[in-house]
Design a protein around this motif. Structure first.
Motif: not given
Ligand code: PLP
Length: 392
Positions: A46-55, A260-263, A265-269
């Motif tokens: 939960a913490r990862r996805v909530l933070d990861g969505l911000k960017p 979680d995985e989509a975030i 992937m978007l970070q990698e690209e």
């Protein structure tokens, strides 16, 4: 899966503008065993996805996640910030703006709907004029669709913000980014948006079922005194639970694995590369459409969407008949015309997990379909797209 259709060999081309193709990495992630959503393993997720969505929203503000389609997040934005009878200003960019209006009216809000021709984006001048006339500041929110998925028109949200600031109006700015998030540049903080609405099944490459609100400080302030009835959508209970890495009710755990995985992937690209890829594939699509001698619904060059292209068929030709030829002969789904564009328009989705060769296949299917359905057109659209894509 049992269907009443014969098996069609090869991969289906899902080229509607959402839901989009879900990449294998995300399907594999969703495939994990469902875990205890009140246990320690879930808290990390939960913490990862909530933070990861911000960017992805280009914000430092909190983003909340609903187990709902995008429509739910529309409703959440309104009921969390407004009171019964409040007035909201909306711009008629197309079918999605019209649906949002209907939702607002059903909730008991008064909607001032600025009329549009479904071929242009939000007119900042119209917004400014309406707000300037609102001497008693009865308008509590301006609601816009960033990328109107029924027409393939992208609106200038920074321009809307400027128009609001120029007339010094305190209304909240709410923006639907369901078909632009993670595919077209969108900046919640820099553009001064108060509530941003997103969804899982388009640029984020997930199946349908999650939607989002990014919550600006001014929206949270309005929330404190907002009088509309709400329970399931209530930001306060959501934010309270999120603080502890939890949700106020059972979350869509497996979709969160996918998110979680989509975030990642978007970070990698890299978001900038994601936007550039969409811009390039969209430009190739538009070149093909031009050579075919067909017209896009979008009129202005700088408003043509990078996530989908809506194409008009010549007078007297049924877009749905064309789409059904493409589906039966070439196993590809194209988007239908919505609302007043029904039967006149087909839409090519070119967003999400999508690349040059997928686009080449998609455009080939369209060009073959135009021929097979007897729609008058010039040949060579695919070639024009390939020429564009093969230059470095
Ligand atoms: C897809 C879409 C919606 C609707 O979302 P649902 O998930 O069908 O509820 C709303 N607005 C826009 C701009 C969309 O593209």
């Amino acid at each position: 899966m049992v269907t009443n259709q014969p098996y069609q060999a090869g991969r289906h081309f899902l080229q509607i503008p959402g839901p989009t193709n879900v990449p294998d990495r995300i399907l594999r992630a969703i495939d994990g065993a469902t875990i205890d959503h009140r246990g320690p393993a879930f808290e990390g997720l939960a913490r990862r996805v909530l933070d990861g969505l911000k960017p992805i929203f280009q914000t430092k503000d909190a983003v909340v996640i609903y187990p709902a389609s995008g429509t739910g997040a529309w409703e959440a934005a309104l009921v969390n910030t407004l009171s019964p009878g409040d007035k909201v200003l909306m711009a008629e960019t197309g079918q999605f703006a019209s649906l949002w209006r209907m939702l607002a009216e059903r909730l008991g809000l008064e909607v001032q709907f600025l009329s549009g021709d479904w071929r242009h984006g939000v007119q900042s001048g119209q917004i400014a004029a309406a707000l300037a006339e609102d001497k008693n500041q009865r308008v509590k929110a301006v609601c816009c669709v960033h990328n109107e998925t029924s027409t393939g028109v992208t609106s200038d949200i920074a321009g809307v913000r400027r128009a609001m600031d120029d007339v010094g109006h305190p209304a909240l700015l709410m923006v639907d980014t369901i078909s632009s998030l993670a595919s077209i540049d969108y900046r919640h903080d820099e553009w001064g948006v108060d509530v941003t609405i997103g969804g899982s099944q388009k640029g984020l490459m997930l199946p349908p079922g999650l939607s989002f609100n990014a919550l600006g400080a001014k929206a949270l302030k309005a929330h404190e005194s907002a009088g509309m009835t709400r329970s399931y959508w209530d930001w306060s209970s959501m934010l309270q639970a999120n603080k502890g890495g939890a949700f106020p009710y059972t979350p869509a755990t497996n979709l969160l694995y996918g998110l979680d995985e989509a975030i990642v992937m978007l970070q990698e690209e890299g978001l900038t590369n994601v936007f550039q890829r969409h811009a390039r594939l969209a430009e190739a699509t538009r070149r093909a459409v031009r050579v075919w001698g067909l017209e896009t619904v979008a009129k202005e060059a700088d408003e043509k969407s990078n996530s989908l292209t809506a194409v008009m068929l010549p007078e007297g030709h049924d877009a749905d008949a064309f789409r059904s030829v493409v589906l039966q002969r070439f196993n590809m789904s194209l988007g239908n015309g919505l609302g007043r564009l029904a039967g006149r328009v087909f839409r090519i989705g070119h967003l999400g997990d999508f690349n040059e060769l997928m686009l080449a296949g998609t455009l080939s299917g369209v060009e073959m379909g135009l021929a097979a359905a007897g729609v008058p057109h010039e040949r060579g659209g695919v070639q024009a797209a390939l020429d564009y894509l093969s230059t470095p």
